[in-house]
Write an enzyme that holds these catalytic residues in place. Structure first.
Site, short mmCIF file in Angstrom:
data_model
loop_
_atom_site.label_atom_id
_atom_site.label_comp_id
_atom_site.label_asym_id
_atom_site.label_seq_id
_atom_site.Cartn_x
_atom_site.Cartn_y
_atom_site.Cartn_z
CD GLU A 1 2.93 7.03 2.37
OE1 GLU A 1 3.48 5.96 2.07
OE2 GLU A 1 1.75 7.12 2.69
NE ARG B 1 10.03 44.07 -2.75
CZ ARG B 1 9.61 44.78 -1.73
NH1 ARG B 1 8.37 45.23 -1.69
NH2 ARG B 1 10.44 45.05 -0.73
CB CYS C 1 -0.90 0.03 1.23
SG CYS C 1 -1.85 -1.48 1.46
CG PHE D 1 17.32 -0.99 6.17
CD1 PHE D 1 16.52 0.12 5.96
CD2 PHE D 1 17.67 -1.78 5.07
CE1 PHE D 1 16.08 0.45 4.69
CE2 PHE D 1 17.23 -1.47 3.80
CZ PHE D 1 16.44 -0.35 3.60
P1 FAD Z 1 11.81 7.47 13.29
O1 FAD Z 1 11.58 6.17 12.63
O2 FAD Z 1 11.95 7.50 14.78
O3 FAD Z 1 13.05 8.18 12.62
C1 FAD Z 1 13.63 9.39 13.14
C2 FAD Z 1 14.84 9.73 12.28
O4 FAD Z 1 15.81 8.66 12.35
C3 FAD Z 1 14.49 9.86 10.80
O5 FAD Z 1 15.28 10.84 10.20
C4 FAD Z 1 14.84 8.49 10.24
O6 FAD Z 1 15.11 8.49 8.85
C5 FAD Z 1 16.09 8.19 11.06
N1 FAD Z 1 16.35 6.74 11.09
C6 FAD Z 1 15.57 5.77 11.62
N2 FAD Z 1 16.13 4.56 11.42
C7 FAD Z 1 17.29 4.78 10.74
C8 FAD Z 1 18.31 3.95 10.21
N3 FAD Z 1 18.26 2.62 10.29
N4 FAD Z 1 19.35 4.53 9.56
C9 FAD Z 1 19.41 5.88 9.42
N5 FAD Z 1 18.48 6.71 9.89
C10 FAD Z 1 17.42 6.17 10.53
N6 FAD Z 1 1.84 6.87 9.43
C11 FAD Z 1 0.82 6.01 9.18
O7 FAD Z 1 0.91 4.82 9.45
N7 FAD Z 1 -0.35 6.45 8.60
C12 FAD Z 1 -0.54 7.75 8.29
O8 FAD Z 1 -1.62 8.12 7.77
C13 FAD Z 1 0.50 8.70 8.57
N8 FAD Z 1 0.33 10.02 8.34
C14 FAD Z 1 1.29 10.92 8.76
C15 FAD Z 1 1.04 12.29 8.67
C16 FAD Z 1 2.00 13.20 9.11
C17 FAD Z 1 1.70 14.67 9.07
C18 FAD Z 1 3.24 12.75 9.61
C19 FAD Z 1 4.29 13.73 10.05
C20 FAD Z 1 3.49 11.40 9.70
C21 FAD Z 1 2.52 10.46 9.29
N9 FAD Z 1 2.72 9.09 9.44
C22 FAD Z 1 1.71 8.19 9.16
C23 FAD Z 1 3.93 8.60 10.12
C24 FAD Z 1 5.17 8.55 9.24
O9 FAD Z 1 5.06 7.55 8.28
C25 FAD Z 1 6.39 8.35 10.17
O10 FAD Z 1 6.55 9.58 10.87
C26 FAD Z 1 7.65 7.95 9.44
O11 FAD Z 1 7.57 6.63 8.99
C27 FAD Z 1 8.91 8.10 10.32
O12 FAD Z 1 8.72 7.49 11.54
P2 FAD Z 1 9.07 8.30 12.90
O13 FAD Z 1 8.44 9.62 12.84
O14 FAD Z 1 8.72 7.39 14.03
O15 FAD Z 1 10.62 8.53 12.85
#
Ligand code: FAD
Length: 390
Positions: A369, A274, A244, A389
Site C-alpha cells: 500500500e 517478570r 482504491c 519520484f
Molecule cells: P519496489 O517498487 O521494487 O521498491 C523496492 C524499494 O525501492 C522500496 O524500498 C521502494 O520504496 C524503493 N523505491 C522504489 N522507487 C523509488 C523511488 N523513486 N525513490 C526512492 N525509493 C524508491 N499488491 C497488490 O497489487 N495487491 C495486493 O493484494 C498486494 N498484497 C501484498 C501482500 C504482501 C504480503 C506484500 C509484501 C505485498 C503486497 N502487494 C500487493 C505488493 C505491494 O504493494 C508492493 O510490494 C509494493 O508496492 C512495493 O513494490 P515492490 O515490492 O515491487 O518494491
C-alpha cells in the site's frame, strides 16, 4: 478525577461516540474469541485453517465493505471502519489484510467503478463473505511504479483478452473474483475477472516470513477472455487503482495501531510479572522509559488516525493526509513492536507471545500500500510542489 487507563492516558476514548465504542467492542470480542486462539498456529503453519469459513465469519460480523452503502454492506462511517481495522489487526495484520483487500480494494473498486449489473452480481455475496475478492495491481517487475505495468488487455470483438502476471496478491489463491488492472490502447483499465475463467491461475507464494496467516499469491493471466461488461466502463489511468489504494491505506492508519497496542499490552504485562535482580522489570527506569515512549507514539498515532477519520467522514481527507498517516503510524507501530520485543527478552522471539508475529507482519505493512519511501515522496511533493519520484 480518576487516573486514566494505562493505554488511554490522553483520554481519547472520550472523543468516541457510544456507537463507535459499541462497534469497537463487538469486533474486539468476536476476533478475540474466534480468531485469536488460533492465529499463532496459523502463522507458524503458514496457512489459515479454513479461510472460506473465516471470511464468512467476518461477513456475519459486518466488517466486509462496512463503510460502503447498499448491496448488503453495513454503510458505517470511516471512523467505525477504522476502529474495526484496529481491533482486527490487534489480532493479526493478516486478518486485517484479508478484510482490507476484500472491502477496501476489491469491493470498493466494484462499488465505485463497475456497472450496476456487476455490482448486483458480486457485492452482496462479498459483503456476506460468501465470495472472496482480490486486487491485482503489483507485478513482478513493477511495484512502486504501476504506471509501467506490463499486463495487457486487447479488444477482440465484444470481448477483452488479458495477458500478464501479477505478484504479491493478497487472497489471490482463494479468490472467486479478481479486480485486475491492465494496459490497454485507451490507458490503464480495470477488469472484474471471475477466477474460474479459462487461462486464470493463482499459485500461492510460500516461504514468507511475514503475514504468514494470510494468503499471498501470484496471478497468471494467460489469454483470459472476459466480456466488455466486465471492464469498468468509465475509469482510465492510475486514478482507478489509486482511489482504491487510498481506501485501504486509510484502514492501515488505524490497523497498524492494533498491532502496536497488542505488543505494548504484552510488554507492559510482562514487565510487571517478570523479575530480575529481585524486582519487576517494570521497576527499572530504562524499562519505564521504553513503556512511556511506546505509549506516547501509540497515543499520537491514535489521535492522528481519529483526526483523519473525522476528515474522511466529513469528505475533506486529502490523499497526502493518508500518506502522512500511513507513513507515521506503520513506522511507529513497527518501532513499538521492536521495543516491546526487547522487554520480553528471549521470550520476545517466541510465538507464545504476539510481539514477534506483529513485528514481522508490520514489515509487510511497511512495504505494501505504498512503501515508506513513496509516502515520504508524496509528502515531499505536497510540501515543496516538486515531484521527486524519478
Ligand atoms: P519496489 O517498487 O521494487 O521498491 C523496492 C524499494 O525501492 C522500496 O524500498 C521502494 O520504496 C524503493 N523505491 C522504489 N522507487 C523509488 C523511488 N523513486 N525513490 C526512492 N525509493 C524508491 N499488491 C497488490 O497489487 N495487491 C495486493 O493484494 C498486494 N498484497 C501484498 C501482500 C504482501 C504480503 C506484500 C509484501 C505485498 C503486497 N502487494 C500487493 C505488493 C505491494 O504493494 C508492493 O510490494 C509494493 O508496492 C512495493 O513494490 P515492490 O515490492 O515491487 O518494491
Amino acid at each position: 478525577m480518576s487516573t486514566p487507563a494505562p493505554l488511554d492516558l490522553a483520554g481519547i476514548d472520550d472523543l468516541l461516540s457510544d456507537d463507535e465504542k459499541a462497534v469497537r467492542a463487538s469486533v474486539r470480542q468476536a476476533c478475540t474469541e474466534r480468531v485469536l486462539p488460533h492465529v499463532a498456529d496459523w502463522f507458524e503453519a503458514g496457512a489459515i485453517d479454513d479461510p472460506r469459513a473465516l471470511m464468512r465469519d467476518l461477513g456475519s460480523l459486518g466488517v466486509l465493505g462496512m463503510h460502503l452503502e447498499g448491496y448488503g454492506c453495513a454503510g458505517m462511517s470511516a471512523t467505525h471502519y477504522g476502529l474495526a481495522c484496529l481491533e482486527l489487526e490487534a489480532v493479526d495484520s493478516g486478518l486485517r489484510s484479508m478484510v482490507s483487500v476484500q472491502g477496501s480494494l476489491a469491493m470498493f473498486a466494484i462499488h465505485r467503478w463497475a456497472s450496476e449489473e456487476i455490482k448486483q452480481q458480486w457485492l452482496p455475496r462479498m459483503a456476506a463473505g460468501e465470495a472472496i475478492g482480490c486486487f491485482g495491481l503489483t507485478e513482478p517487475d513493477h511495484g512502486s511504479d504501476p504506471a509501467n505495468m506490463r499486463t495487457r488487455a486487447r479488444r477482440d470483438g465484444d470481448d477483452w483478452v488479458i495477458t500478464g502476471r501479477k505478484m504479491w496478491i493478497t487472497n489471490g489463491s482463494i479468490a472467486d473474483v479478481a479486480v485486475v488492472w491492465a494496459q490497454t490502447d485507451e490507458g490503464i483499465r480495470g477488469f472484474v475477472v471471475p477466477t474460474d475463467t479459462p487461462g486464470f491461475s493463482a499459485p500461492e507464494i510460500k516461504h514468507k516470513m511475514s503475514l504468514r496467516a494470510s494468503v499471498t499469491s501470484e496471478l497468471v493471466l494467460d489469454d483470459v477472455r472476459v466480456p466488455d461488461a466486465f471492464a469498468f466502463p468509465e475509469v482510465r489511468g492510475l486514478r482507478g487503482p489509486l482511489s482504491c489504494l487510498n481506501e485501504a491505506r486509510y484502514g492501515i492508519i488505524w490497523g497498524s495501531l492494533g498491532a502496536a497496542r497488542s505488543s505494548l499490552e504484552a510488554a507492559l504485562t510482562y514487565s510487571i510479572q517478570r523479575e530480575q535482580f529481585g524486582r519487576p522489570l517494570a521497576g527499572f527506569q530504562l524499562t519505564q522509559q521504553k513503556l512511556a515512549d511506546m505509549n506516547l507514539e501509540y497515543t499520537k498515532g491514535l489521535l492522528l488516525a481519529l483526526h483523519l477519520g473525522r476528515r474522511k467522514d466529513a469528505g475533506t481527507l486529502h490523499p497526502s493526509q493518508v500518506s502522512l498517516g500511513k507513513l507515521n503510524n506503520v513506522r511507529e507501530a513497527l518501532e513499538i513492536c521492536r521495543t516491546a520485543r526487547t522487554i520480553l527478552g528471549a521470550n520476545g522471539i517466541s510465538l507464545e507471545f504476539p510481539v514477534i508475529r506483529h513485528m514481522n507482519n508490520l514489515e509487510s505493512v511497511l512495504t505494501y500500500e505504498g512503501t515508506v519511501e513513496m509516502h515520504t515522496l508524496v509528502i515531499g511533493q505536497t510540501m515543496t510542489g516538486v515531484p521527486a519520484f524519478r
